[in-house]
Structures are given as C-alpha cells and as structure tokens.
Write a protein that holds these residues in place. Structure first.
Motif, PDB file in Angstrom:
ATOM      1  N   UNK A   1      -1.412   9.683   2.452  1.00  0.00           N
ATOM      2  CA  UNK A   1      -1.559   9.106   3.790  1.00  0.00           C
ATOM      3  C   UNK A   1      -1.009   7.688   3.842  1.00  0.00           C
ATOM      4  N   UNK A   2      -1.296   6.900   2.782  1.00  0.00           N
ATOM      5  CA  UNK A   2      -0.774   5.529   2.749  1.00  0.00           C
ATOM      6  C   UNK A   2       0.743   5.530   2.677  1.00  0.00           C
ATOM      7  N   UNK A   3       1.308   6.442   1.885  1.00  0.00           N
ATOM      8  CA  UNK A   3       2.767   6.524   1.770  1.00  0.00           C
ATOM      9  C   UNK A   3       3.392   6.921   3.099  1.00  0.00           C
ATOM     10  N   UNK A   4       2.758   7.865   3.798  1.00  0.00           N
ATOM     11  CA  UNK A   4       3.284   8.307   5.095  1.00  0.00           C
ATOM     12  C   UNK A   4       3.235   7.177   6.114  1.00  0.00           C
ATOM     13  N   UNK A   5       2.133   6.429   6.147  1.00  0.00           N
ATOM     14  CA  UNK A   5       2.003   5.314   7.087  1.00  0.00           C
ATOM     15  C   UNK A   5       3.022   4.221   6.772  1.00  0.00           C
ATOM     16  N   UNK A   6       3.226   3.949   5.488  1.00  0.00           N
ATOM     17  CA  UNK A   6       4.191   2.917   5.097  1.00  0.00           C
ATOM     18  C   UNK A   6       5.611   3.336   5.475  1.00  0.00           C
ATOM     19  N   UNK A   7       5.920   4.618   5.352  1.00  0.00           N
ATOM     20  CA  UNK A   7       7.258   5.093   5.708  1.00  0.00           C
ATOM     21  C   UNK A   7       7.502   4.954   7.204  1.00  0.00           C
ATOM     22  N   UNK A   8       6.472   5.236   8.012  1.00  0.00           N
ATOM     23  CA  UNK A   8       6.592   5.078   9.467  1.00  0.00           C
ATOM     24  C   UNK A   8       6.836   3.612   9.815  1.00  0.00           C
ATOM     25  N   UNK A   9       6.109   2.711   9.169  1.00  0.00           N
ATOM     26  CA  UNK A   9       6.229   1.282   9.461  1.00  0.00           C
ATOM     27  C   UNK A   9       7.595   0.724   9.076  1.00  0.00           C
ATOM     28  N   UNK A  10       8.310   1.376   8.158  1.00  0.00           N
ATOM     29  CA  UNK A  10       9.633   0.898   7.728  1.00  0.00           C
ATOM     30  C   UNK A  10      10.780   1.493   8.527  1.00  0.00           C
ATOM     31  N   UNK A  11      10.492   2.446   9.393  1.00  0.00           N
ATOM     32  CA  UNK A  11      11.577   3.176  10.051  1.00  0.00           C
ATOM     33  C   UNK A  11      12.488   2.284  10.884  1.00  0.00           C
TER      34      UNK A  11
END
Length: 240
Positions: free
Chosen positions: A36-46
């Motif tokens: 979940x943390x990895x998914x949220x971090x990926x969204x924030x970097x888009x």
C-alpha cells in the motif's frame, strides 16, 4: 585456546544467523502494508515520472447531454511552466499555497466542434490529506460567475496557444470553472468560447450545458493520476 575456539564458533554462528536473516528480509514477499505504501508513493510521483502526454492525453472523450453520444476533445497544447502562483488567480493561489502546493500542470483542450476551449490544471500537493483540505476550501462555482465583468474568479488561469482554436482564450473569456480531486491532486478546469468573447458580454443564460465537457475531462485526468496500481517490484518505476 578452548575459550578462543568457543568464542570464534559463537561469532561464526551469530554472523551466519545475521546473514540468514538479512537474506530472508531481502528476498521475502512484501507485506500488504508495504504494498500500500509503495502504491501511494508511486501515485504521488506520477506528476514527475509520467510524460506530459500521459498526464494530458492527446484526446479525451466526453458525453453530450443532447443526443447522449460520445465526442472527443483534442489537446491544443501543454504549458511548460509548473509554478503554482502564475497558474491561478491570486485568491485561489493563497489557498493552494496554504496547503503546500508543489506544482500546477496545465494543458488546453477544445471540444469536438472547437467552439469551447477548456484549460485543465493538475495541482500537486504533498499528500491526499493536503489536497482534500485545499479542495474543500475552493469556493464553489455559481451561476453569477458568468456575469462578472472580470470573468470567472477565483479560477485556474486560461492558457492560450497561438495558431489553435484556443488562440483567443484568455482570463476575461472564462465563463465556467470546475474542481475535482484524486489522491494528492486537485484538478481544476476553466472554460470559455473559442472566439474569445469576454464573460461580461454574456447577458442571457444560454440553453443547454455548453461547458459540460469540462468536468468530464477533469474527472478523467484526476482518475488516471490517482488510481493505484498493483505494485510490481520487478519494474524500475517501483520502489518496494
């Protein structure tokens, strides 16, 4: 000698246990919380990792109320700058700055008939909570907005592109505005007519929904940016 041998063996056992634990940690499957943390971090970097053409696709579909069929809005151009302040009216800039605005990405579209021009802005915040607080503070659009002599305010600033259907679209020509949110992003739109007529020239409420495509474009962009993907630790774009 016996003590030295015992100590040496103990050190070897401790080292082996440590190496085994390290190997197991590095090679285990990630936990649900880590995914979940990895998914949220990926969204924030888009907003930085994705090419601009992926954030603002060349064509976006929308549905019309009259006839109920789908049409396509074409992208006219993408603004190169990402600073928060120049992208919005000062009143709106104060709200965005208060909640930690990091960038505003803008692009302009024209509807299929090229009679309506829409500038879409993606406002980037540190996290979803900051974006939500800012979104709730943005004043709602009202029917009286279209009658103001200075156009629709406070709103995203219009972005004109010479040689396109949006060449005459400026801030005075803004007649409609919308806002949406997805993850750490707030997506704003501002719309007007491609002939550049100022909002102050509109004296009568026009029939139908001339700017109905704008919120649909904003919603699509917000959804694409905020929809979490299943982490794939084997790909370079993920940090697991």
């Amino acid at each position: 000698m016996v003590v030295a041998i015992v100590l040496g063996c103990s050190y070897l056992l401790v080292t082996a246990a440590g190496l085994t634990g390290t190997w197991a940690t590095l090679n285990r499957e990630p936990t649900n919380a880590e995914l979940k943390r990895a998914a949220a971090a990926e969204v924030a970097r888009r907003w930085q990792a994705w090419p601009s053409g992926r954030i603002f696709p060349e064509r976006l579909s929308y549905s019309t109320t009259n006839g109920g069929h789908s049409e396509f809005a074409g992208r006219l151009g993408i603004v190169p700058g990402t600073d928060c302040e120049p992208a919005v009216d000062s009143e709106l800039g104060a709200i965005l700055r208060k909640h930690g605005c990091r960038a505003v990405l803008r692009a302009t579209y024209a509807d299929q008939m090229q009679g309506v021009v829409i500038t879409v802005g993606v406002v980037v915040f540190p996290d979803a909570w900051a974006a939500d607080r800012a979104y709730k503070e943005i004043p709602p659009s009202t029917p009286d907005d279209a009658k103001r002599s200075l156009g629709v305010r406070p709103a995203l600033r219009a972005a004109a592109f010479p040689g396109t259907a949006g060449a005459r679209f400026n801030d005075a020509a803004r007649q409609d505005r919308t806002s949406d949110r997805g993850g750490p992003y707030v997506v704003l739109t501002t719309s007007g007519q491609s002939d550049g007529r100022p909002a102050s020239a509109i004296t009568k409420v026009r029939p139908g929904l001339p700017f109905e495509s704008a919120p649909q474009l904003g919603r699509q962009i917000a959804r694409a940016l905020s929809q979490q993907s299943l982490p794939d630790c084997s790909r370079n774009e993920w940090k697991c």
